[in-house]
Design an enzyme around this catalytic site. Structure first.
Site, PDB file in Angstrom:
ATOM      1  N   ASP A 460       0.834  -1.199   0.000  1.00 42.85           N
ATOM      2  CA  ASP A 460       0.000   0.000   0.000  1.00 42.85           C
ATOM      3  C   ASP A 460       0.874   1.257   0.000  1.00 42.85           C
ATOM      4  O   ASP A 460       2.081   1.203   0.315  1.00 42.85           O
ATOM      5  CB  ASP A 460      -0.879  -0.026   1.270  1.00 42.85           C
ATOM      6  N   ASP A 528     -10.999   1.479  -2.645  1.00 41.76           N
ATOM      7  CA  ASP A 528     -11.611   1.231  -1.335  1.00 41.76           C
ATOM      8  C   ASP A 528     -13.124   1.377  -1.440  1.00 41.76           C
ATOM      9  O   ASP A 528     -13.834   1.207  -0.460  1.00 41.76           O
ATOM     10  CB  ASP A 528     -11.072   2.218  -0.292  1.00 41.76           C
TER      11      ASP A 528
HETATM   12  C1  GLA Z   1      -5.690   1.872   2.329  1.00 41.25           C
HETATM   13  C2  GLA Z   1      -6.143   0.656   1.530  1.00 41.25           C
HETATM   14  C3  GLA Z   1      -7.168  -0.102   2.346  1.00 41.25           C
HETATM   15  C4  GLA Z   1      -6.560  -0.511   3.665  1.00 41.25           C
HETATM   16  C5  GLA Z   1      -6.067   0.708   4.403  1.00 41.25           C
HETATM   17  C6  GLA Z   1      -5.326   0.337   5.650  1.00 41.25           C
HETATM   18  O1  GLA Z   1      -6.694   2.815   2.419  1.00 41.25           O
HETATM   19  O2  GLA Z   1      -6.669   1.029   0.296  1.00 41.25           O
HETATM   20  O3  GLA Z   1      -7.605  -1.236   1.630  1.00 41.25           O
HETATM   21  O4  GLA Z   1      -5.510  -1.410   3.433  1.00 41.25           O
HETATM   22  O5  GLA Z   1      -5.209   1.494   3.597  1.00 41.25           O
HETATM   23  O6  GLA Z   1      -4.845   1.423   6.343  1.00 41.25           O
END
Ligand code: GLA
Length: 725
Positions: A460, A528
């Protein structure tokens, strides 16, 4: 097939595949000019007359009489023969631009050259290398062209070489320019923001320059590095269409320009803003690779080329033949995770048929929310007193783990920035321009990956670069690109040391969906945004270039966490299976009948997984072609014997006229069966599946399952019965 060179009075280079030709010709001034990109034309033809289109008005004239203003440089620079911005600039304090590059020969190599630190595609037919040299300076440019003839794909990149003893500056180095001629075109780009990724922007290409770019260092959601140019009326199956994608995740710029002669040109590459590379004596500089396809088969033709291309020639990490049905802890528990809770969750997930547990954010030391802990990469001994292996043993699931390698919560770490550095999501960006910082993150990750049986990581990156500054680099103009090279260096170190590791790239959802990371990863977490309705749009848009196997997609709980919408479990499944398919909810919170349904859904997915992930995917109705309420797509197995078709309705409409959903690409002579019904391939393609409304706003197919009201879906599986009818 692939490359034909005609030397003589007008030397030409003809690059071609089954259905496209790309022709470059040499002018008497030894300038390389792009004269044709379009449907296949036999290489025996002479393209040199295309150089001689008559000059207009006060057009600049050169010795040869050629109208350079109307010609499209193959890889030009402003100053002499080319009076537009061009694709690159080379400078010294004494030169605004070194513009006297001329042709210096070519070579054909069987092995595709490595781009030294940059991700690139593999294989292909031979690679043509055309060399240009400066007349006044010890500088050379090598232009690389690799053809993937079966897929009608052309990969381009370039290398700057300094063979002298002084340094030069490169303030612009695009990856490639394409002259598309004087058609009436639409441009399709994908802009967006967090939880609104891949928003389609389809509009007419008009005179002037249209620029799509990203300046935030870490890839962003703003403008994805993908571009399509197509005939104004191009559909999924008809019309000329070009697809372009950069194999890069840093700052990029895509320019579409319709010039004063109505000719359209596009160019893609590293964003020139904030970029100046110093080319020191004996150094080389590579531009990222740019991939293009030409097709006469509309937008679907772009996908038909890019999907197998990404899977076979770029994507790594297919360590698992298929993606695993995973359960991710993020929307299930957010930061509130522990050994005990994950074991309970995992045991139930295993019972339902899930195969992998991904422990998302919150597993490491001092990480109870998003305010601290990044950079520690040590398992929290309070939450996980027995480490992580016990979770695998107790649940029977394989393990995946979340990392945010480029980030830290600690301002005292070696971070990018100067002065008061902005904290965003309570974190800072590590200085990945510095190889020793990359190495130290790698060492920390290895400690975890060596100790625990982690088969999969989610990589990420949750904030962009601000206050760009590094204390260790020689020129700040190199910062963004060197940062990106650091990201690729870490990815390369990881995949070399852990060949069986699978990587899913992610940047606050779909902020890192560009092709570059696919050289190391097999999938990208698209967004997300996990609402089924929003997701259809996002997934279908991304599918213009990316295969289903690479689209991270999960079934989540309802009401949905982003839009608070309730959709049926069925619709959520019908959307998520057109991607990697997993769950991001707590299976223990499912009602009994829901748990049974999930079990069935997973069995269903597994029995069609191979087809869904490696079959031919086709959009039937999507935003790309102007649909706003009913969306549909299909996947057909390689042997054309099994077809999965899904239709989704966003809002129910009373007295809706219904539709006939026409399939494409199936065996015309074959008979396909569903339930007790029989259809010929021709019937399904020309008459289609009849879908009517039943006054209540439900979509009522004459076959299959009824979808009820708003946010409904239907999924059909057709099986080929015989070739006789
Ligand atoms: C990002 C990712 C999510 C999750 C969060 C965790 O927003 O897109 O899927 O992993 O970080 O902090």
């Amino acid at each position: 097939m692939g490359i034909q060179i005609k030397e003589g009075a007008c030397t030409s280079f003809h690059l071609f595949g089954r259905a496209f030709s790309y022709v470059i010709a040499l002018t008497p001034e030894q300038q390389l000019v792009q004269v044709y990109y379009g449907p296949f034309v036999h290489p025996s033809n002479d393209f040199s007359e295309l150089l001689k289109a008559s000059p207009v008005g006060f057009s600049l004239q050169f010795e040869s009489g050629l109208p350079y203003e109307k010609l499209s440089p193959e890889y030009g620079t402003f100053g002499k023969h080319h009076l537009k911005e061009g694709a690159f600039t080379l400078m010294t304090p004494q030169h605004v631009g070194i513009y006297d590059f001329v042709y210096d020969g070519y070579d054909i190599v069987t092995e595709k050259p490595d781009l030294e630190g940059l991700p690139s595609t593999r294989g292909g037919d031979e690679t043509l290398v055309i060399t240009l040299k400066s007349v006044s300076e010890p500088l050379a440019l090598d232009l690389f062209y690799t053809v993937y003839s079966d897929l009608n794909i052309l990969a381009k990149s370039s290398r700057f070489r300094n063979t002298g003893e002084k340094s030069y500056m490169i303030p612009m180095a695009m990856s490639g320019a394409y002259a598309l001629g004087a058609g009436k075109y639409d441009a399709l780009t994908f802009d967006g923001r967090w939880i609104k990724e891949f928003s389609l922007n389809r509009h007419e290409v008009h005179r002037g320059r249209q620029v799509y770019d990203n300046l935030l260092g870490v890839s962003t959601h703003a403008y994805q590095p993908y571009l399509a140019i197509c005939d104004r009326l191009a559909s999924e199956t008809h019309g000329h269409a070009f697809g372009f994608a950069l194999v890069y995740n840093g700052n990029h710029q895509m320019v579409v320009e319709k010039d004063i002669f109505e000719a359209t040109e596009v160019k893609l590459g590293i964003h020139p803003h904030g970029f100046t590379w110093q080319l020191s004596p004996n150094e080389v500089f590579y531009t990222p690779e740019v991939i293009s396809v030409f097709t006469e088969k509309g937008l679907g033709g772009i996908s038909d080329a890019f999907h197998p291309f990404v899977l076979n020639y770029l994507s790594r990490g297919l360590a698992f033949e298929h993606s695993r049905v995973l359960v991710n802890s993020w929307e299930a528990m957010y930061f509130d995770i522990s050994e005990e809770k994950l074991i309970q969750l995992g045991k139930q997930a295993h019972k339902l048929g899930m195969e992998m547990l991904v422990i998302d954010d919150g597993w490491f030391l001092n990480r109870h929310d998003d305010k601290s802990g990044l950079g520690n990469w040590l398992v929290d001994p309070v939450k996980f007193p027995n480490g992580l292996e016990v979770i695998q043993k107790e649940t029977g699931l394989e393990l995946g783990l979340w990392f945010e390698p480029e980030m830290t919560s600690d301002v005292n770490d070696p971070i990018i920035g100067t002065g008061h550095v902005t904290k965003s999501r309570n974190q800072y960006v590590l200085d990945f321009t510095n190889p020793s910082v990359v190495k130290s993150v790698f060492t920390k990750m290895c400690a975890i990956l060596d100790e625990y049986p982690i088969r999969w990581i989610k990589w990420d990156a949750n904030r962009p670069i601000t206050e760009p500054y590094s204390t260790t680099i020689r020129h700040q103009g190199e910062l963004y690109h060197r940062y990106q090279l650091g990201v690729y260096q870490l990815a390369q170190l990881l995949v070399e040391r852990y060949p069986d590791l699978t990587i899913e790239s992610c940047s606050a959802g779909g902020g890192r969906a560009g092709l570059g990371m696919f050289a190391y990863a097999s999938a990208t977490w698209l967004s997300d945004q996990t609402d089924a309705v929003e997701r259809i749009r996002i997934q279908q848009a991304a599918s213009l270039f990316l295969p289903l196997r690479s689209l991270g997609s999960h079934v989540t709980a309802c009401p949905n966490h982003q839009v608070l919408r309730n959709t049926s479990l069925k619709m959520r499944r019908d959307v998520a299976i057109f991607g990697t398919f997993g769950y991001e909810l707590n299976p223990l919170s499912l009602a009994l009948e829901e748990a049974d349904a999930v079990k069935e859904d997973i069995l269903f997915f597994k029995s069609y997984r191979d087809i869904l992930q490696y079959g031919r995917y086709m959009r039937l109705q999507s935003e790309l072609t102007g649909h706003t309420n009913e969306f549909a797509h299909m996947v057909i197995s390689k042997d054309k014997k099994t077809i999965l078709v899904a239709i989704y309705q966003v809002l129910a409409q009373s007295s809706w006229q219904g539709l006939r959903l026409k399939l494409t690409g199936i065996e015309p002579e074959a008979t396909y069966g569903i339930d007790e019904k029989r259809y010929t391939g021709l019937y399904l393609m020309h008459v289609g599946i009849s879908i009517t409304d039943c006054f209540t706003g439900a979509i009522q197919p004459v076959i299959g399952t009824l979808g009820t009201g708003d946010f409904s879906s239907a999924l059909f599986v057709f099986k080929q019965l015989s070739h006789d009818y």
